[in-house]
Design an enzyme around this catalytic site. Structure first.
Site, PDB file in Angstrom:
ATOM      1  N   ARG A   1      44.607 -37.728 -43.948  1.00 30.55           N
ATOM      2  CA  ARG A   1      43.672 -36.997 -43.074  1.00 30.55           C
ATOM      3  C   ARG A   1      42.307 -37.689 -43.059  1.00 30.55           C
ATOM      4  NH1 ARG A   1      40.846 -32.783 -44.612  1.00 30.55           N
ATOM      5  NH2 ARG A   1      42.414 -31.942 -46.034  1.00 30.55           N
TER       6      ARG A   1
ATOM      7  N   LYS B   1      45.900 -42.570 -21.797  1.00 28.00           N
ATOM      8  CA  LYS B   1      45.922 -43.173 -20.467  1.00 28.00           C
ATOM      9  C   LYS B   1      46.127 -44.693 -20.575  1.00 28.00           C
ATOM     10  CE  LYS B   1      45.202 -38.897 -19.613  1.00 28.00           C
ATOM     11  NZ  LYS B   1      43.917 -38.270 -19.382  1.00 28.00           N
TER      12      LYS B   1
ATOM     13  N   TYR C   1      36.460 -34.241 -16.240  1.00 26.30           N
ATOM     14  CA  TYR C   1      37.853 -33.904 -16.548  1.00 26.30           C
ATOM     15  C   TYR C   1      37.947 -32.390 -16.823  1.00 26.30           C
ATOM     16  CZ  TYR C   1      42.262 -33.811 -19.084  1.00 26.30           C
ATOM     17  OH  TYR C   1      43.528 -33.516 -19.501  1.00 26.30           O
TER      18      TYR C   1
ATOM     19  N   ASP D   1      32.472 -40.890 -21.111  1.00 22.14           N
ATOM     20  CA  ASP D   1      33.935 -40.863 -21.101  1.00 22.14           C
ATOM     21  C   ASP D   1      34.391 -41.963 -20.140  1.00 22.14           C
ATOM     22  OD1 ASP D   1      36.643 -40.411 -20.543  1.00 22.14           O
ATOM     23  OD2 ASP D   1      36.479 -38.238 -20.700  1.00 22.14           O
TER      24      ASP D   1
HETATM   25  C1  LIG Z   1      43.191 -37.177 -19.907  1.00 21.21           C
HETATM   26  C2  LIG Z   1      41.718 -37.181 -19.998  1.00 21.21           C
HETATM   27  C3  LIG Z   1      41.039 -36.547 -21.054  1.00 21.21           C
HETATM   28  C4  LIG Z   1      41.771 -35.751 -22.122  1.00 21.21           C
HETATM   29  O1  LIG Z   1      42.581 -36.560 -22.901  1.00 21.21           O
HETATM   30  P1  LIG Z   1      43.909 -36.027 -23.662  1.00 21.21           P
HETATM   31  O2  LIG Z   1      44.412 -37.239 -24.325  1.00 21.21           O
HETATM   32  O3  LIG Z   1      44.816 -35.448 -22.631  1.00 21.21           O
HETATM   33  O4  LIG Z   1      43.440 -34.973 -24.617  1.00 21.21           O
HETATM   34  C5  LIG Z   1      39.665 -36.644 -21.091  1.00 21.21           C
HETATM   35  N1  LIG Z   1      38.963 -37.297 -20.140  1.00 21.21           N
HETATM   36  C6  LIG Z   1      39.578 -37.889 -19.101  1.00 21.21           C
HETATM   37  C7  LIG Z   1      38.761 -38.583 -18.079  1.00 21.21           C
HETATM   38  C8  LIG Z   1      40.965 -37.853 -18.992  1.00 21.21           C
HETATM   39  O5  LIG Z   1      41.566 -38.449 -17.946  1.00 21.21           O
END
Ligand SMILES: *Cc1c(COP(=O)(O)O)cnc(C)c1O
Length: 427
Positions: A69, A230, A122, A205
């Site tokens: 952890r 992604k 998001y 982000d």
């Molecule tokens: C998918 C996504 C998230 C969240 O990510 P997870 O891995 O699904 O928790 C956050 N920001 C953006 C821009 C995303 O496309």
């Protein structure tokens, strides 16, 4: 040539792993273990002293492994490799993008603080900011891509919030329409509002663009976040996240990660390490495919408007200038309006054979979805309209398939949408 001077794509197969430490294994083994044995009690004591900050690391000494952890060799290797793309000092990986976002935001915000965030964001992040953070006495203020920093600053001062601003949270390009926000001027504004004892952090982000074509840390941001689900994972088989920045900030985030237990698992870290080997190859191919698909869509009679960074021209003014300054390629995400309404958009989606009808993005396979009723379904109609999300808007994440096959698939589905439109007109 010194090993460290090689390009990230050259280092992705080996960086951070010493074969000599693993019986010669070229690939890093999977350390599927919850706990680590100490040679002696003295060694255990020493590891804990470092982990708990009771002493400083000596000559960049790596922390000893204690418990998965806190840290694990697979996490450590992944964090080292991910740092290379953004030239970051340090990285922390998480069980999901949302775990990275929520852990980071909770570490730096406290009751009474103000969070300024770009809109649209998001969906999961919007919910977290507006429904969860506000329960802890954090004030949250949205801003829009067409608002200048000076105007935002005036608004913050007028509402007596400027001196309490703790974080500027940005998502650019925005999902799904690819609108851009100037990272440099927003981080300058954040710096101008920072004082000796209070740093206003700029957090970006960068999921929608991915780690190759836009480097927020170089543009003045303090932290860059990813949903590693992604582009980084890239095969639609892992959920994970990451945050990168300087050592002091990432150390603080890792402490909270330990107590939230929001770290990535060893196996997910191992899978992502494998994914990183082909990150550049995949993203280059995806981007080339997306450029071709965008040009095809632009000239199709059933398509009204294509939102793709690669189609921006000087006529787009400020958006084009930000793109030129901030991004080195247009990426593989695009959105477009099918002529007609929801019926035509659905006919298009229902007739795709190669492209999968699914949310998520950045993967080897192409994915299409309908933002108004899927990823952005929870948003009130008037805000959707402001965001440019109409009932005929479709989002496309372009994969690595043969581009002629992709275009044939899209062309066939658009013909079906045209048939639905004609039937409606006759009816
Ligand atoms: C998918 C996504 C998230 C969240 O990510 P997870 O891995 O699904 O928790 C956050 N920001 C953006 C821009 C995303 O496309």
């Amino acid at each position: 040539m010194p090993y460290q001077k090689f390009q990230p794509e050259s280092l992705m197969m080996s960086y951070g792993h010493k074969s000599g430490m693993a019986r010669g294994a070229v690939k890093a083994p999977l350390y599927q273990t919850s706990t680590f044995a100490f040679e002696t009690a003295e060694e255990g004591k020493d590891y804990f002293e470092l982990a708990y900050g009771l002493r400083k690391p000596v000559n960049g000494e790596a922390p000893g492994m204690i418990y998965s952890r806190l840290d694990n060799p697979n996490l450590e290797i992944l964090e080292k490799r991910l740092s290379l793309w953004d030239e970051a000092e340090a990285c922390a990986v998480f069980a999901s993008g949302m775990a990275a976002i929520s852990t980071t935001v909770f570490e730096f915000l406290k009751p009474g603080d103000v969070l300024l965030y770009s809109s649209p964001l998001y969906g999961g992040t919007v919910h977290f900011i507006t429904e969860v953070l506000t329960r802890y006495g954090i004030e949250v203020v949205p801003f829009y891509y067409d608002q200048q920093p000076e105007a935002i600053l005036r608004q913050l001062k007028a509402s007596n919030q400027a001196h309490r601003l703790a974080m500027v949270y940005i998502e650019t390009p925005a999902n799904p329409t690819n609108t851009l926000i100037d990272i440099q001027s927003m981080s300058k504004m954040a710096s101008a509002l920072s004082t000796e004892g209070r740093q206003v952090l700029t957090v970006v982000d960068n999921t929608y663009m991915g780690p190759l074509w836009q480097h927020p840390l170089q543009l003045g941001a303090d932290l860059v976040l990813y949903s590693a689900t992604k582009y980084i994972g890239g095969h639609s088989d892992v959920i994970a996240g990451a945050v990168l920045g300087n050592e002091p900030l990432i150390s603080r985030i890792k402490v909270l990660r330990t107590f939230f237990g929001s770290m990535a698992s060893p196996f997910d870290a191992w899978l992502l390490t494998r994914s990183l080997e082909t990150l550049k190859l995949r993203m280059e191919k995806q981007t080339r495919n997306a450029q071709r698909v965008a040009r095809f869509l632009q000239h199709h009679p059933m398509v009204e408007n294509v939102h793709y960074l690669g189609l921006l021209t000087e006529a787009d003014g400020e958006q084009y200038r930000i793109y030129e300054r901030q991004c080195s390629a247009p990426g593989a995400m695009l959105a477009f309006e099918v002529k007609g309404g929801e019926k035509e958009a659905f006919a298009f989606l229902n007739n795709l054979k190669l492209v999968k009808l699914a949310v998520s993005l950045g993967s080897t396979e192409s994915l299409a979805q309908h933002p108004a009723t899927m990823t952005h379904a929870g948003i009130p109609a008037e805000i959707l309209a402001e965001m440019g999300i109409s009932e005929n808007l479709v989002r496309l994440s372009v994969g690595i398939e043969n581009v002629r096959d992709l275009i044939s698939d899209i062309e066939f589905a658009l013909e079906k949408a045209a048939e639905v439109q004609e039937a409606e007109m006759v009816g």
